[in-house]
Design a protein around this motif. Structure first.
Motif, PDB file in Angstrom:
ATOM      1  N   TYR A 280      -8.972   1.215   2.582  1.00 49.38           N
ATOM      2  CA  TYR A 280      -7.918   0.772   2.129  1.00 49.38           C
ATOM      3  C   TYR A 280      -6.995   0.178   3.220  1.00 49.38           C
ATOM      4  O   TYR A 280      -6.836   0.805   4.211  1.00 49.38           O
ATOM      5  N   ARG A 281      -6.309  -0.898   2.800  1.00 52.79           N
ATOM      6  CA  ARG A 281      -5.217  -1.300   3.993  1.00 52.79           C
ATOM      7  C   ARG A 281      -4.156  -1.749   3.333  1.00 52.79           C
ATOM      8  O   ARG A 281      -3.743  -2.113   2.222  1.00 52.79           O
ATOM      9  N   LEU A 282      -3.033  -0.846   3.861  1.00 53.91           N
ATOM     10  CA  LEU A 282      -1.746  -0.924   3.513  1.00 53.91           C
ATOM     11  C   LEU A 282      -0.865  -2.309   3.590  1.00 53.91           C
ATOM     12  O   LEU A 282      -0.921  -2.843   4.580  1.00 53.91           O
ATOM     13  N   SER A 283      -0.387  -2.748   2.568  1.00 55.83           N
ATOM     14  CA  SER A 283       0.311  -3.790   2.352  1.00 55.83           C
ATOM     15  C   SER A 283       1.846  -3.597   2.151  1.00 55.83           C
ATOM     16  O   SER A 283       2.227  -2.441   2.008  1.00 55.83           O
ATOM     17  N   ALA A 284       2.569  -4.577   2.232  1.00 53.25           N
ATOM     18  CA  ALA A 284       3.844  -4.284   1.940  1.00 53.25           C
ATOM     19  C   ALA A 284       4.281  -3.528   0.442  1.00 53.25           C
ATOM     20  O   ALA A 284       3.862  -4.085  -0.508  1.00 53.25           O
ATOM     21  N   LEU A 285       4.988  -2.555   0.381  1.00 54.48           N
ATOM     22  CA  LEU A 285       5.165  -1.858  -0.665  1.00 54.48           C
ATOM     23  C   LEU A 285       6.552  -2.357  -1.384  1.00 54.48           C
ATOM     24  O   LEU A 285       7.536  -2.606  -0.976  1.00 54.48           O
ATOM     25  N   LYS A 286       6.428  -2.171  -2.796  1.00 51.94           N
ATOM     26  CA  LYS A 286       7.719  -2.700  -3.611  1.00 51.94           C
ATOM     27  C   LYS A 286       8.414  -1.184  -4.042  1.00 51.94           C
ATOM     28  O   LYS A 286       7.922  -0.062  -4.096  1.00 51.94           O
ATOM     29  N   ALA A 287       9.558  -1.340  -4.392  1.00 49.93           N
ATOM     30  CA  ALA A 287      10.576  -0.380  -4.806  1.00 49.93           C
ATOM     31  C   ALA A 287      11.048  -0.650  -6.110  1.00 49.93           C
ATOM     32  O   ALA A 287      11.121  -1.686  -6.537  1.00 49.93           O
TER      33      ALA A 287
ATOM     34  N   VAL B  93      -1.876   6.178  -2.556  1.00 54.03           N
ATOM     35  CA  VAL B  93      -0.595   5.093  -2.283  1.00 54.03           C
ATOM     36  C   VAL B  93       0.341   4.989  -3.643  1.00 54.03           C
ATOM     37  O   VAL B  93       1.660   5.140  -3.571  1.00 54.03           O
ATOM     38  N   TYR B  95       0.920   7.602  -5.619  1.00 52.26           N
ATOM     39  CA  TYR B  95       1.767   8.897  -5.584  1.00 52.26           C
ATOM     40  C   TYR B  95       2.884   8.604  -4.485  1.00 52.26           C
ATOM     41  O   TYR B  95       3.921   9.158  -4.965  1.00 52.26           O
ATOM     42  N   GLN B  97       4.406   6.134  -3.638  1.00 53.47           N
ATOM     43  CA  GLN B  97       5.041   5.160  -4.257  1.00 53.47           C
ATOM     44  C   GLN B  97       6.118   5.588  -5.327  1.00 53.47           C
ATOM     45  O   GLN B  97       7.082   5.497  -5.221  1.00 53.47           O
ATOM     46  N   ILE B 105      14.033   5.313  -1.746  1.00 52.81           N
ATOM     47  CA  ILE B 105      13.663   4.649  -0.400  1.00 52.81           C
ATOM     48  C   ILE B 105      13.158   3.233  -0.453  1.00 52.81           C
ATOM     49  O   ILE B 105      12.640   2.875  -1.411  1.00 52.81           O
ATOM     50  N   PRO B 106      14.107   2.381   0.033  1.00 52.22           N
ATOM     51  CA  PRO B 106      14.001   1.152   0.122  1.00 52.22           C
ATOM     52  C   PRO B 106      12.579   0.584   0.513  1.00 52.22           C
ATOM     53  O   PRO B 106      11.811   1.235   1.290  1.00 52.22           O
ATOM     54  N   ALA B 107      12.301  -0.469   0.111  1.00 50.50           N
ATOM     55  CA  ALA B 107      10.851  -1.200   0.145  1.00 50.50           C
ATOM     56  C   ALA B 107      10.276  -1.188   1.724  1.00 50.50           C
ATOM     57  O   ALA B 107       9.420  -0.859   1.632  1.00 50.50           O
ATOM     58  N   ARG B 110      10.125   2.181   3.304  1.00 52.33           N
ATOM     59  CA  ARG B 110       9.170   3.002   2.794  1.00 52.33           C
ATOM     60  C   ARG B 110       7.572   2.504   3.433  1.00 52.33           C
ATOM     61  O   ARG B 110       6.755   3.445   3.637  1.00 52.33           O
ATOM     62  N   THR B 111       7.616   1.255   3.556  1.00 51.48           N
ATOM     63  CA  THR B 111       6.281   0.459   4.113  1.00 51.48           C
ATOM     64  C   THR B 111       6.149   1.096   5.519  1.00 51.48           C
ATOM     65  O   THR B 111       5.092   1.451   5.822  1.00 51.48           O
ATOM     66  N   VAL B 114       5.316   5.084   5.307  1.00 48.18           N
ATOM     67  CA  VAL B 114       3.830   5.425   4.627  1.00 48.18           C
ATOM     68  C   VAL B 114       2.968   5.149   6.064  1.00 48.18           C
ATOM     69  O   VAL B 114       1.903   5.634   6.220  1.00 48.18           O
ATOM     70  N   ALA B 115       3.080   3.825   6.637  1.00 49.32           N
ATOM     71  CA  ALA B 115       2.197   3.497   7.394  1.00 49.32           C
ATOM     72  C   ALA B 115       2.161   4.342   8.678  1.00 49.32           C
ATOM     73  O   ALA B 115       0.979   4.931   9.319  1.00 49.32           O
ATOM     74  N   THR B 124      -4.805   6.503   6.109  1.00 46.69           N
ATOM     75  CA  THR B 124      -4.615   5.434   5.720  1.00 46.69           C
ATOM     76  C   THR B 124      -5.824   4.671   4.793  1.00 46.69           C
ATOM     77  O   THR B 124      -5.622   3.916   3.639  1.00 46.69           O
ATOM     78  N   ARG B 150      10.258  11.007   3.221  1.00 49.00           N
ATOM     79  CA  ARG B 150      11.706  11.374   2.809  1.00 49.00           C
ATOM     80  C   ARG B 150      12.586  11.485   3.606  1.00 49.00           C
ATOM     81  O   ARG B 150      13.957  11.401   3.573  1.00 49.00           O
TER      82      ARG B 150
END
Lengths: 521, 249
Positions: A280-287, B93, B95, B97, B105-107, B110-111, B114-115, B124, B150
């Protein structure tokens, strides 16, 4: 045999424990709530026995009565057993423990099946005994010899257990071989449900069909429907036929049990197998907000839980299907022509009751199970927490309600005002169902169930939620009908107002005492 | 950061799990919470997290009363139970989110987080898979990541090292120290006394629901090891429980 008996007792305990309200203070609750489906089975059996005997006795085809009752009983039990077998036998959380015990796998499988069979036996007795009594009282006494009839009922209970196990096994195997297990399981179950519903729509034609084709039916009863034929002969007083019926049912049961037990570990391993990728490759997450996150989580759980989806989707499917029949079938058009707008209101009342049986919220909190801590430790408001759960229920019921309104209004030529009243009433009854289910689940939580099936199909909250909400909506509909002399449209607006007030009271309770209860789970 | 005053909790049936327990976790401190099986550690932690109601006492988190201001108190903290059960039907991911949405947490933030933490725990690559397929250790890592993203001011952990491989355990220790350097505080229970000795600035020991010893680690241990202190207290039994309620090392 002691070990087998211990396993049967354990699995019965699992089934019965699901009905417990979760409190030692209310041990009577389980028995009260088991009485409801029991009463329903007895009522349906009585109705079937009476109506079939009334038709068959005058034309001399009473020998077909007992086989027909047996087939209907087995079919009804099969629908329940299919999902219960899948939950109890193939997806129970005690599988690791069971398979590590020093008992043969066959014993483990038999323990679960015999517990299931005992549940089927109860339903079989509740259906067949009243059906037999009603048939005897309405002229069908010649078809029923009580000693052999009663002696054959346990064997009759084995049939849906065996078929349910085989069907549940096939469902589990098919699902395990594909990546999207939940989706495949849901599609297969949906197809089965539609097939069962379509077949059940033909039940009312069965008696007429049997009269027209009595000879062919008798031939079938000596052919591939031999078990039903043997049951018919046993019911008429033949002990050899009863022994033959027992031999077939027990033989099939043991054969399938042995076959499943040989593959049991492989089946369970396939279902529980870990399929974790590492790419899995993490990409930009949405809120998004709390409400949306909770709602999406509810949807993910709903679509992942085959039993939860199937158990609740029946309501909207039946309601919309019934309204489609009314709007487009010849019989429906005749009914609309004869009754006028009253047919639409009666249809709406029926649709409302059926829709209210789609109550996802009555299991929603129990299904959190051991995950409940995640919500308890999060900074959640009652609006977000309960609102999201109610929103899932509304997503199922409100569109179905609008569809039903549109179909009924079109079929009966209702005015805009009448249509609006109907839509409003169905919307508030959907809201009532959602909030009522939440309240019931908070009062009767069941967080320690071994699987979803036990929570959705057998817990006290699900019984109280489904039948309770249907009862409430039915009561309101009945009140509207009784007061129809005041004007049906006005009465329906009045019912909407009453339901709205009820919803407000429920929401207030949920936000105060309900939230406190949730914190104490 | 965390103040527990005269906490008492009795379960239905009469089992007194915690009795008149008082201690605090100051900002910048890692406090180890030690006790025998059934001593009341998990009960205390769950009460502090706002999951378990208690009979009497007060729990303040960053100045907010957990009973009267639960939302504000929970916003400032993160809690992980022992052997955390997560939503098996969600991917890792999704979970994260979900948790990030609950804590607003703003987008972009959080990115980044999480990374960072997924990389730190080497998880990852598995974030796209359903949690139902995770091993116990992977689930534990995911739960820890969900707590760290958090950036809580107070972290309450119940036996966090169980199931972690040595690399992950080292990473967790580093992250806990970093959290405290950044102005946070940590309270965690453990049976691994060597970890508590090396990691914690203060130790709280309870026995049969009562506080028997608390204070800076060096003062609690003295010239012995924490293990020896613990065993000595266990040998002294209930008498010590009552005395310990009156005065601590």
């Amino acid at each position: 045999m002691r070990k087998l008996w211990a396993l049967i007792r354990l699995d019965l305990q699992i089934l019965l424990n699901a009905m417990h309200a979760g409190s030692a203070k209310r041990p009577w609750a389980a028995w009260v709530l088991m009485a409801v489906p029991g009463a329903l089975m007895a009522y349906l059996g009585t109705l079937m026995g009476w109506s079939l005997a009334t038709v068959m006795a005058p034309v001399g085809v009473l020998d077909l009565l007992a086989p027909l009752l047996a087939v209907l009983c087995a079919a009804m039990n099969l629908v329940f057993t299919l999902f219960a077998a899948r939950g109890l036998v193939f997806t129970g959380r005690d599988s690791d423990l069971m398979l590590s015990l020093p008992v043969p796998t066959l014993w483990v499988v038999l323990g679960k099946l015999l517990a299931l069979m005992l549940e089927n036996l109860l339903l079989t007795v509740l259906w067949m005994v009243p059906a037999g009594v009603a048939a005897a009282l309405s002229g069908g006494g010649a078809a029923i010899c009580w000693p052999t009839y009663l002696a054959s009922l346990p064997a009759l209970a084995l049939l849906p257990t065996t078929l349910g196990l085989a069907g549940g096994w096939l469902l589990a195997l098919a699902s395990a071989r594909v990546r999207r297990q939940a989706l495949v399981g849901n599609l297969l179950s949906m197809a089965l449900m539609i097939a069962v519903l379509a077949a059940s729509m033909q039940v009312n034609r069965l008696a007429a069909l049997m009269l027209e084709n009595a000879g062919s039916v008798r031939a079938l009863l000596h052919g591939w429907l031999l078990p039903a034929g043997l049951f018919g002969s046993a019911a008429a007083g033949s002990w050899p036929a009863a022994a033959g019926f027992w031999a077939i049912c027990l033989g099939l049961f043991l054969l399938v049990s042995v076959l499943v037990s040989r593959q049991y570990q492989r089946i369970l391993a396939g279902l529980a197998g870990r399929n974790v990728r590492a790419d899995y490759r993490l990409s930009a997450l949405k809120a998004s907000g709390q409400f949306r996150a909770l709602y999406q989580k509810e949807w993910a759980r709903y679509t992942h839980s085959n039993i939860w989806l199937m158990n609740t989707a029946v309501g909207p499917v039946l309601a919309v299907g019934g309204c489609v029949w009314f709007a487009f079938s010849a019989e429906g058009r005749i009914l609309a022509a004869q009754m006028g707008p009253e047919a639409a209101w009666a249809g709406a009342a029926l649709a409302g009751v059926v829709l209210s049986m789609c109550c996802t919220t009555c299991s929603s909190i129990s299904l959190e199970g051991k995950n409940v801590w995640i919500l308890q430790e999060a900074p959640l408001t009652a609006r977000a927490l309960f609102g999201a759960k109610a929103a899932l229920n509304l997503t199922l019921n409100i569109p179905a309600g609008f569809l039903c309104t549109g179909l009924l209004a079109w079929a009966c030529g209702l005015s805009a005002g009448q249509t609006a009243a109907m839509a409003c009433a169905l919307t508030f009854s959907a809201l009532w169902t959602a909030l009522y289910g939440l309240a019931v689940n908070l009062l009767l939580p069941k967080l320690d169930s071994p699987n979803d099936t036990v929570v959705v199909k057998q817990s006290a909250a699900s019984m109280a939620g489904i039948f309770g909400s249907a009862g409430c909506v039915g009561a309101v509909s009945g009140a509207v009908w009784l007061a129809r002399s005041l004007g049906l449209t006005a009465c329906v607006w009045g019912a909407s107002a009453a339901l709205c007030l009820g919803c407000c009271a429920l929401w207030r309770w949920l936000c105060t005492a309900g939230m406190a209860r949730f914190g104490r789970l | 950061m965390l103040t527990i005053e005269h906490l008492s909790k009795t379960y239905p049936g009469g089992k007194r799990a915690v009795e008149d327990l008082s201690f605090s976790v100051p900002t910048g401190e890692i406090v180890g919470f030690i006790g025998h099986n059934g001593a009341g550690k998990s009960t205390t932690l769950r009460c502090a997290a706002g999951i378990l109601p208690f009979d009497s006492g007060q729990i303040l988190i960053d100045g907010h009363d957990i009973a009267r201001q639960p939302v504000a108190a929970k916003q400032a903290m993160a809690f992980l139970p022992d052997n955390p059960d997560l939503y098996e039907f969600l991917t890792g991911v999704k979970y994260l989110q979900f948790i990030a949405d609950l804590y607003a947490i703003p987008a972009d933030v959080r990115t980044r987080r999480v990374a960072r933490y997924a990389d730190a725990f080497d998880l990852t690559g598995a974030l796209g898979s359903p949690i139902g397929g995770y091993s116990h250790g992977m689930t534990q890592k995911l739960a820890l990541i969900s707590a760290f993203i958090r950036q809580p001011r107070l972290l309450i952990l119940d036996e966090p090292f169980v199931g972690l491989d040595p690399q992950a355990a080292f990473t967790l220790k580093e992250l806990l120290r970093q959290l405290c350097r950044d102005g946070g505080a940590v309270l965690f229970s453990t049976h691994v006394l060597e970890v508590a000795e090396k990691l914690c600035g203060a130790i709280v020991i309870i026995q049969n629901g009562r506080l028997v010893r608390s204070g800076p680690t060096a003062a609690v241990i003295g010239d012995e090891s924490l293990e020896q202190v613990f065993l000595d207290l266990a040998a002294e039994g209930p008498e010590r429980s009552r005395e310990g309620a009156q005065g601590h090392a």
